[in-house]
Design an enzyme around this catalytic site. Structure first.
Site, PDB file in Angstrom:
ATOM      1  N   HIS A  11     -23.392  30.967  29.183  1.00 21.14           N
ATOM      2  CA  HIS A  11     -24.295  30.816  28.035  1.00 21.14           C
ATOM      3  C   HIS A  11     -25.753  31.195  28.363  1.00 21.14           C
ATOM      4  O   HIS A  11     -26.395  31.926  27.619  1.00 21.14           O
ATOM      5  CB  HIS A  11     -24.281  29.374  27.524  1.00 21.14           C
ATOM      6  CG  HIS A  11     -22.919  28.848  27.215  1.00 21.14           C
ATOM      7  ND1 HIS A  11     -21.911  29.637  26.695  1.00 21.14           N
ATOM      8  CD2 HIS A  11     -22.386  27.614  27.350  1.00 21.14           C
ATOM      9  CE1 HIS A  11     -20.827  28.887  26.527  1.00 21.14           C
ATOM     10  NE2 HIS A  11     -21.086  27.676  26.920  1.00 21.14           N
ATOM     11  N   GLY A  50      -1.005  27.110  23.472  1.00 12.71           N
ATOM     12  CA  GLY A  50      -1.693  25.823  23.684  1.00 12.71           C
ATOM     13  C   GLY A  50      -2.138  25.228  22.366  1.00 12.71           C
ATOM     14  O   GLY A  50      -3.147  24.520  22.295  1.00 12.71           O
TER      15      GLY A  50
HETATM   16  N1  LIG Z   1     -11.795  22.091  23.699  1.00 14.87           N
HETATM   17  C1  LIG Z   1     -12.897  22.778  23.504  1.00 14.87           C
HETATM   18  O1  LIG Z   1     -13.748  22.425  22.661  1.00 14.87           O
HETATM   19  C2  LIG Z   1     -13.152  24.040  24.304  1.00 14.87           C
HETATM   20  C3  LIG Z   1     -14.397  24.669  24.190  1.00 14.87           C
HETATM   21  C4  LIG Z   1     -14.602  25.857  24.897  1.00 14.87           C
HETATM   22  C5  LIG Z   1     -13.604  26.375  25.699  1.00 14.87           C
HETATM   23  N2  LIG Z   1     -12.404  25.731  25.807  1.00 14.87           N
HETATM   24  C6  LIG Z   1     -11.369  26.337  26.640  1.00 14.87           C
HETATM   25  O2  LIG Z   1     -10.217  26.591  25.830  1.00 14.87           O
HETATM   26  C7  LIG Z   1      -9.022  26.404  26.583  1.00 14.87           C
HETATM   27  C8  LIG Z   1      -8.176  25.360  25.887  1.00 14.87           C
HETATM   28  O3  LIG Z   1      -8.928  24.184  25.780  1.00 14.87           O
HETATM   29  P1  LIG Z   1      -8.323  22.808  25.245  1.00 14.87           P
HETATM   30  O4  LIG Z   1      -9.451  21.852  25.254  1.00 14.87           O
HETATM   31  O5  LIG Z   1      -7.568  23.020  24.001  1.00 14.87           O
HETATM   32  O6  LIG Z   1      -7.328  22.435  26.429  1.00 14.87           O
HETATM   33  P2  LIG Z   1      -6.220  21.321  26.466  1.00 14.87           P
HETATM   34  O7  LIG Z   1      -6.232  20.501  25.228  1.00 14.87           O
HETATM   35  O8  LIG Z   1      -6.354  20.621  27.781  1.00 14.87           O
HETATM   36  O9  LIG Z   1      -4.892  22.184  26.584  1.00 14.87           O
HETATM   37  C9  LIG Z   1      -4.384  22.959  25.521  1.00 14.87           C
HETATM   38  C10 LIG Z   1      -2.871  22.920  25.581  1.00 14.87           C
HETATM   39  O10 LIG Z   1      -2.430  23.620  26.731  1.00 14.87           O
HETATM   40  C11 LIG Z   1      -1.274  22.974  27.219  1.00 14.87           C
HETATM   41  N3  LIG Z   1      -1.555  22.545  28.604  1.00 14.87           N
HETATM   42  C12 LIG Z   1      -2.485  21.692  29.020  1.00 14.87           C
HETATM   43  N4  LIG Z   1      -2.472  21.568  30.359  1.00 14.87           N
HETATM   44  C13 LIG Z   1      -1.523  22.379  30.797  1.00 14.87           C
HETATM   45  C14 LIG Z   1      -1.045  22.699  32.075  1.00 14.87           C
HETATM   46  N5  LIG Z   1      -1.558  22.176  33.180  1.00 14.87           N
HETATM   47  N6  LIG Z   1      -0.035  23.564  32.172  1.00 14.87           N
HETATM   48  C15 LIG Z   1       0.479  24.117  31.066  1.00 14.87           C
HETATM   49  N7  LIG Z   1       0.032  23.843  29.810  1.00 14.87           N
HETATM   50  C16 LIG Z   1      -0.943  22.992  29.690  1.00 14.87           C
HETATM   51  C17 LIG Z   1      -0.994  21.788  26.351  1.00 14.87           C
HETATM   52  O11 LIG Z   1      -0.056  22.173  25.361  1.00 14.87           O
HETATM   53  P3  LIG Z   1       1.530  21.911  25.506  1.00 14.87           P
HETATM   54  O12 LIG Z   1       1.704  20.726  26.394  1.00 14.87           O
HETATM   55  O13 LIG Z   1       1.976  21.666  24.098  1.00 14.87           O
HETATM   56  O14 LIG Z   1       2.059  23.152  26.063  1.00 14.87           O
HETATM   57  C18 LIG Z   1      -2.318  21.536  25.691  1.00 14.87           C
HETATM   58  O15 LIG Z   1      -2.177  20.911  24.436  1.00 14.87           O
HETATM   59  C19 LIG Z   1      -9.472  25.991  27.981  1.00 14.87           C
HETATM   60  O16 LIG Z   1      -9.533  27.133  28.792  1.00 14.87           O
HETATM   61  C20 LIG Z   1     -10.880  25.422  27.758  1.00 14.87           C
HETATM   62  O17 LIG Z   1     -11.682  25.545  28.912  1.00 14.87           O
HETATM   63  C21 LIG Z   1     -12.171  24.574  25.128  1.00 14.87           C
END
Ligand SMILES: NC(=O)c1ccc[n+]([C@@H]2O[C@H](COP(=O)([O-])OP(=O)(O)OC[C@H]3O[C@@H](n4cnc5c(N)ncnc54)[C@H](OP(=O)(O)O)[C@@H]3O)[C@@H](O)[C@H]2O)c1
Length: 519
Positions: free
Chosen positions: A263, A23
């Protein structure tokens, strides 16, 4: 002679590896992981032979991925401007592999690429798989990695000596107790618990790590740290922000799952656990687990009496009109999701028997703050406590986790003068001015711990499941009886509980939640 605790810490040294981020095109990588890795590299803390390999469905060349990460670092890194030498050295070890999450071919290509990188950079066959993807993709990735022989409880190395394989799982870890157990079972099929790093970024914050230091590196707190002297403990995670475009993520989740289950409970365990036998990860986590075992569950009718849920309506905040939760993008117009939770429970063990524990988390509240308040018992009604017109407030220690990080203690003092006037004053230790060096970001600490194999700041399986057990019984009670009066608080307030009964330092806490128990 070094104590056992020091020896334990020194056991963990960051070791070279290939870190695969699944991701890698996503928000977490841009906002947190890339800046953290860059800052570790800049400070010389990342082993030279650490390689980063992004994986995702998005088509990208290595060069495009590097450009993207550089852009993220220049936007989100806590240190600016970018130090070119440090960035270039890191950039030369950043690569990208395009592939689907559910097709075996992508994983076979990934495996070939990993071997090439191992040879080229002499990474020793060490692996970190960082799952920075939505929860629905976690199990398919594990299954496919396993089918491609990329997951192993005892990884085989290309060279003599030990090598490691670790996997990092982001929050949310499950949606309730059953789903967390199912996920844990899947993971346990393929990996040993020592290879599993469940991320709760709060644990990487300096002020959270300081809770243990405050308690166990000072002698004055331990003797008053119990039901004998403490009147109540309150943990608060409050935000002024609303959904900020994350409504479709938040609406199926709610604040109890998003903040309190992880948290808030993590903070509580650190504040209330017994002194661990050492700083070894399992010694600390054993103590945290004991607290969670003793945390009184709220079930059935008790939920109605001791927990309050809320949802914000439309209103004014900081001089501008903000939409109701149900009007936020991505939120159902009739959503029953809670954006506030406040509850009272107890830790039924010898140390804390009878001490009310208040836990609270909410959005669109009057302030953005995370803090732990430990209020001590009042002095007896004699001497100063018996004086007419003197309002002595109980001593209270506040651990300010963020922002305005610090520790403060309230106590009574004599007002200078010939009379006998008393006043409550606040003794303050502000982190920022006491230690001028900027604190590392939580993700820097945590990524370094992953490559060092130190899981002390990561949640263990039993810890996560006990926390879900606590949260799930409340969720179940709420599901059976949807909230009749949502939205029930205005933005910029302290939620549906009047502040004088819950948040204010002057609050009378014994009946704090019961008057609104029928929400
Ligand atoms: N963002 C934050 O600050 C944050 C903070 C704490 C925890 N988290 C956790 O970290 C994880 C990633 O967060 P994120 O914000 O980076 O998520 P995101 O941007 O929504 O998704 C990360 C990547 O995963 C792939 N993806 C998204 N939706 C998908 C789907 N339905 N099926 C398959 N691939 C998919 C996409 O990459 P491709 O299309 O290139 O494959 C996307 O760029 C999550 O579990 C989130 O809850 C995030």
């Amino acid at each position: 002679m070094k104590g056992e605790s020091m020896v334990e810490r020194e056991r963990f040294r960051p070791e070279r590896c290939v870190m695969v981020i699944f991701g890698a095109s996503g928000d977490l990588t841009q906002r947190k992981l890339a800046p953290a890795l860059y800052n570790l590299a800049r400070e010389g803390l990342l082993p030279d032979r650490t390689v980063l390999l992004g994986y995702g469905r998005t088509e990208m060349t290595d060069a495009a991925f590097r450009r993207r990460l550089r852009e993220s670092v220049s936007r989100f890194s806590r240190t600016q401007p970018i130090v070119e030498g440090a960035w270039e050295a890191l950039a030369g070890r950043i690569f990208y592999q395009q592939g689907a999450y559910d097709e075996a071919e992508g994983y076979r290509r990934l495996q070939r690429r990993l071997r090439q990188l191992d040879r080229k950079f002499d990474t020793g066959g060490n692996r970190v798989f960082y799952l920075a993807i939505p929860p629905s993709v976690v199990v398919p990735i594990l299954d496919n990695l396993s089918a491609a022989h990329s997951l192993d409880r005892r990884p085989r190395c290309d060279e003599e000596g030990a090598c490691y394989l670790r996997a990092v799982f982001e929050k949310p870890f499950g949606h309730d107790l059953d789903s967390a157990r199912r996920l844990d079972n899947e993971i346990e099929r393929l990996l040993a618990e020592s290879q599993v790093f469940r991320m709760d970024h709060y644990l990487g914050k300096e002020t959270v790590q300081n809770i243990s230091v405050l308690r166990f590196a000072n002698s004055i707190f331990e003797n008053v740290w119990s039901a004998q002297c403490v009147r109540y403990i309150r943990v608060t995670v409050a935000e002024m922000l609303g959904m900020e475009g994350r409504g479709s993520y938040f609406d199926p989740v709610g604040i109890l799952r998003d903040i309190l289950q992880n948290h808030v409970l993590q903070l509580l365990t650190l504040v209330t656990m017994e002194p661990p036998a050492s700083l070894a990860p399992d010694a600390i986590r054993d103590e945290k687990v004991k607290v969670l075992r003793c945390l009184r569950r709220l079930e059935g009718d008790e939920v109605r009496r001791s927990a309050v849920r809320g949802q914000y309506g439309r209103g004014m905040l900081d001089g501008r009109e903000v939409p109701a939760y149900r009007e936020e993008e991505g939120v159902a117009h009739d959503s029953n999701t809670e954006t506030f939770v406040g509850l009272r429970t107890y830790i039924d063990n010898w140390r804390w028997a009878g001490v009310p524990i208040y836990l609270c988390a909410g959005k669109r509240l009057a302030a953005t703050l995370t803090e732990v308040a430990v209020e001590f018992k009042e002095v007896p009604g004699i001497l100063f406590g018996a004086m007419e017109g003197v309002e002595l407030k109980p001593n209270r220690l506040k651990l300010r986790i963020q922002p305005d990080e610090g520790v403060s203690l309230r106590f009574a003092s004599k007002v200078p003068g010939l009379g006998l006037e008393l006043k409550n004053v606040e003794m303050d230790f502000p982190y920022g001015s006491a230690f001028p060096a900027a604190s590392p970001e939580a993700y820097e600490r945590l990524l370094l711990d992953v490559i060092a194999g130190n899981s002390a700041l990561f949640a263990r399986r039993d810890e996560v499941e006990l926390a879900w057990e606590f949260a799930t019984s409340i969720l179940e009670a709420w599901e059976q009886q949807p909230a009749p009066d949502f939205p029930n608080y205005a933005p910029g307030t302290w939620g549906p509980i009047p502040p004088e009964r819950f948040f204010s330092p002057e609050a009378v806490y014994s009946d704090v939640l019961s008057p609104r128990a029928d929400l």
